[in-house]
Design a protein around this motif. Structure first.
Motif, PDB file in Angstrom:
ATOM      1  N   ASN A   1      33.351 -16.803 -12.453  1.00 26.72           N
ATOM      2  CA  ASN A   1      32.622 -16.146 -13.542  1.00 26.72           C
ATOM      3  C   ASN A   1      31.966 -14.843 -13.089  1.00 26.72           C
ATOM      4  O   ASN A   1      31.908 -13.881 -13.854  1.00 26.72           O
ATOM      5  CB  ASN A   1      31.576 -17.094 -14.145  1.00 26.72           C
ATOM      6  N   ASP A   2      31.490 -14.820 -11.833  1.00 24.94           N
ATOM      7  CA  ASP A   2      30.921 -13.564 -11.336  1.00 24.94           C
ATOM      8  C   ASP A   2      31.990 -12.474 -11.285  1.00 24.94           C
ATOM      9  O   ASP A   2      31.705 -11.304 -11.538  1.00 24.94           O
ATOM     10  CB  ASP A   2      30.283 -13.773  -9.959  1.00 24.94           C
ATOM     11  N   LEU A   3      33.207 -12.841 -10.957  1.00 29.13           N
ATOM     12  CA  LEU A   3      34.298 -11.858 -10.975  1.00 29.13           C
ATOM     13  C   LEU A   3      34.602 -11.443 -12.412  1.00 29.13           C
ATOM     14  O   LEU A   3      34.753 -10.257 -12.715  1.00 29.13           O
ATOM     15  CB  LEU A   3      35.566 -12.451 -10.340  1.00 29.13           C
TER      16      LEU A   3
ATOM     17  N   ARG B   1      27.013 -10.167 -18.065  1.00 36.92           N
ATOM     18  CA  ARG B   1      26.494 -10.984 -16.964  1.00 36.92           C
ATOM     19  C   ARG B   1      26.591 -12.438 -17.382  1.00 36.92           C
ATOM     20  O   ARG B   1      26.418 -12.752 -18.564  1.00 36.92           O
ATOM     21  CB  ARG B   1      25.043 -10.614 -16.662  1.00 36.92           C
ATOM     22  N   ASP B   2      26.890 -13.309 -16.429  1.00 40.64           N
ATOM     23  CA  ASP B   2      26.819 -14.741 -16.743  1.00 40.64           C
ATOM     24  C   ASP B   2      25.356 -15.155 -16.564  1.00 40.64           C
ATOM     25  O   ASP B   2      24.702 -14.773 -15.597  1.00 40.64           O
ATOM     26  CB  ASP B   2      27.787 -15.577 -15.896  1.00 40.64           C
ATOM     27  N   ALA B   3      24.860 -15.911 -17.537  1.00 44.60           N
ATOM     28  CA  ALA B   3      23.432 -16.236 -17.560  1.00 44.60           C
ATOM     29  C   ALA B   3      23.186 -17.516 -16.768  1.00 44.60           C
ATOM     30  O   ALA B   3      22.937 -18.564 -17.340  1.00 44.60           O
ATOM     31  CB  ALA B   3      22.957 -16.393 -19.001  1.00 44.60           C
ATOM     32  N   THR B   4      23.266 -17.435 -15.435  1.00 43.61           N
ATOM     33  CA  THR B   4      23.136 -18.626 -14.587  1.00 43.61           C
ATOM     34  C   THR B   4      21.659 -18.859 -14.248  1.00 43.61           C
ATOM     35  O   THR B   4      20.849 -19.042 -15.150  1.00 43.61           O
ATOM     36  CB  THR B   4      24.022 -18.487 -13.336  1.00 43.61           C
ATOM     37  N   ARG B   5      21.327 -18.894 -12.949  1.00 44.43           N
ATOM     38  CA  ARG B   5      19.941 -19.127 -12.539  1.00 44.43           C
ATOM     39  C   ARG B   5      19.007 -18.160 -13.239  1.00 44.43           C
ATOM     40  O   ARG B   5      19.287 -16.975 -13.294  1.00 44.43           O
ATOM     41  CB  ARG B   5      19.807 -18.873 -11.036  1.00 44.43           C
TER      42      ARG B   5
END
Ligand code: MG
Length: 352
Positions: free
Chosen positions: A94-96, A234-238
């Protein structure tokens, strides 16, 4: 009681039964080779990995690659909706994806705790393999170390992802412009609250399932529908939705206005957050992205997101503004406003 010779030789360190990880599995000797042959290669093998060189050799189709690396320490190792293996693959890919890269290769470093049942390890490895296969990504290199009992919580996992860039699609963290529409790909807070529900014994396990998912198809949908009109993703992770939005706003020097009633918070997430005193805006997701899109293309982007399973519940939640750079203002249902800023620390530890 003294052991007599008739009892056989005394062994101060009992050997691990054959179905558990032993220190020797990290020795580089026969046990290591067997672990590689019996657990890792059958599931994670790829042409580049199967050569077992000191480094994998892969062919680049273009001049630019995206590289990202991530370490996973989540507890428990398995949780409603996923496990550490799935999370590692999704998180890294997902970061990629949100950088606009097409994921191609993964590497994996395992830190195993002595005594971990081999069946547990194999289940997690199989889960990784499934996720990588679904994303069309090859695992090309890996490493295993074993540490003594009590020195790791079962296993830690470090993954590195490599992807190839498309020169025509380059969302960047500092690319948000005033007027850009903020989209979120789905309901928030599910991963963090699924983990917390298990850890705290809240009894919400049936309703709280991690959203862990590969976001590649959602990004491809955006790329196909509106391409360069996606200015930032952006992926909304931490740190959750709030942190992802504020990070992009800060990098771009814009402010953001969000409509609180538009933000999709599942009822079970809201209920669990209430009990634990947490704000769903800051709770981690593992299958949710935010995107800032040029206003003229926002409807097309939203429609495209809703065409893929990970984006079925996508919605428009805000807009970038020139005032209060680096801050988000939440307009509440009551007509008031609330300032949203980064939290000083982590609301929930060890969730990824
Ligand atoms: Mg990320």
């Amino acid at each position: 009681m003294t052991a007599s010779l008739a009892d056989g030789p005394a062994c101060p360190v009992p050997a691990e039964p054959g179905d558990r990880v032993q220190l020797g599995h990290g020795s580089g000797g026969r046990l290591s080779a067997r672990l590689l042959r019996e657990v890792f290669l059958p599931h994670l093998g790829s042409p580049a990995l199967d050569r077992l060189g000191d480094a994998a050799v892969v062919a680049l189709p273009g001049p630019e690659v995206a590289v990202t690396t991530d370490t996973f320490v989540v507890q428990p190792l398995e949780f409603p909706g996923g496990d550490i293996g799935l999370l590692a693959v999704h998180g890294t890919l997902n970061d990629l994806a949100v950088q606009g890269a097409r994921a191609r290769w993964l590497t994996a470093g395992f830190v195993l705790e002595e005594g971990l049942p081999l069946a547990d390890l194999e289940r997690l490895v199989r889960s990784m393999a499934r996720a990588a296969r679904a994303a069309g990504v090859a695992i090309v290199a890996g490493d295993t170390k074993v540490v003594e009992r009590g020195r790791a919580d079962g296993l830690y996992l470090c993954t590195t992802g490599l992807g190839t860039m498309d020169p025509a699609f380059r969302p960047t963290a500092d690319g948000v412009r005033p007027g850009d529409v903020l989209l979120v790909s789905g309901p928030i807070g599910r991963h963090g609250m699924a983990i917390m529900s298990v850890r705290e014994g809240l009894g919400f396990e049936a309703d709280l399932v991690s959203d862990t998912a590969w976001l590649g198809p959602a990004v491809e949908a955006l790329r196909g529908a509106v391409g360069p009109a996606v200015h930032a993703m952006r992926d909304a992770t931490r740190g959750g939705l709030a942190s992802a939005v504020i990070e992009l706003a800060t990098a771009s020097g814009v402010g953001v206005r969000m409509a609180e009633p538009a933000i999709p918070v599942p009822p079970a997430v809201a209920a669990a957050c209430e009990i634990l005193g947490l704000d769903p805006m800051y709770v981690a997701n593992e299958g949710v992205l935010v995107a800032f899109v040029a206003p003229a293309f926002a409807d097309a982007a939203l429609a495209a997101l809703r065409e893929v399973p990970e984006g079925r519940e996508a919605c428009r939640i805000g807009v970038a503004v020139p005032d209060h750079p680096g801050l988000a203002v939440l307009e509440t249902a009551m007509g008031g406003t609330r300032l949203v800023d980064l939290l000083p620390g982590d609301q929930l530890p060890r969730i990824c």
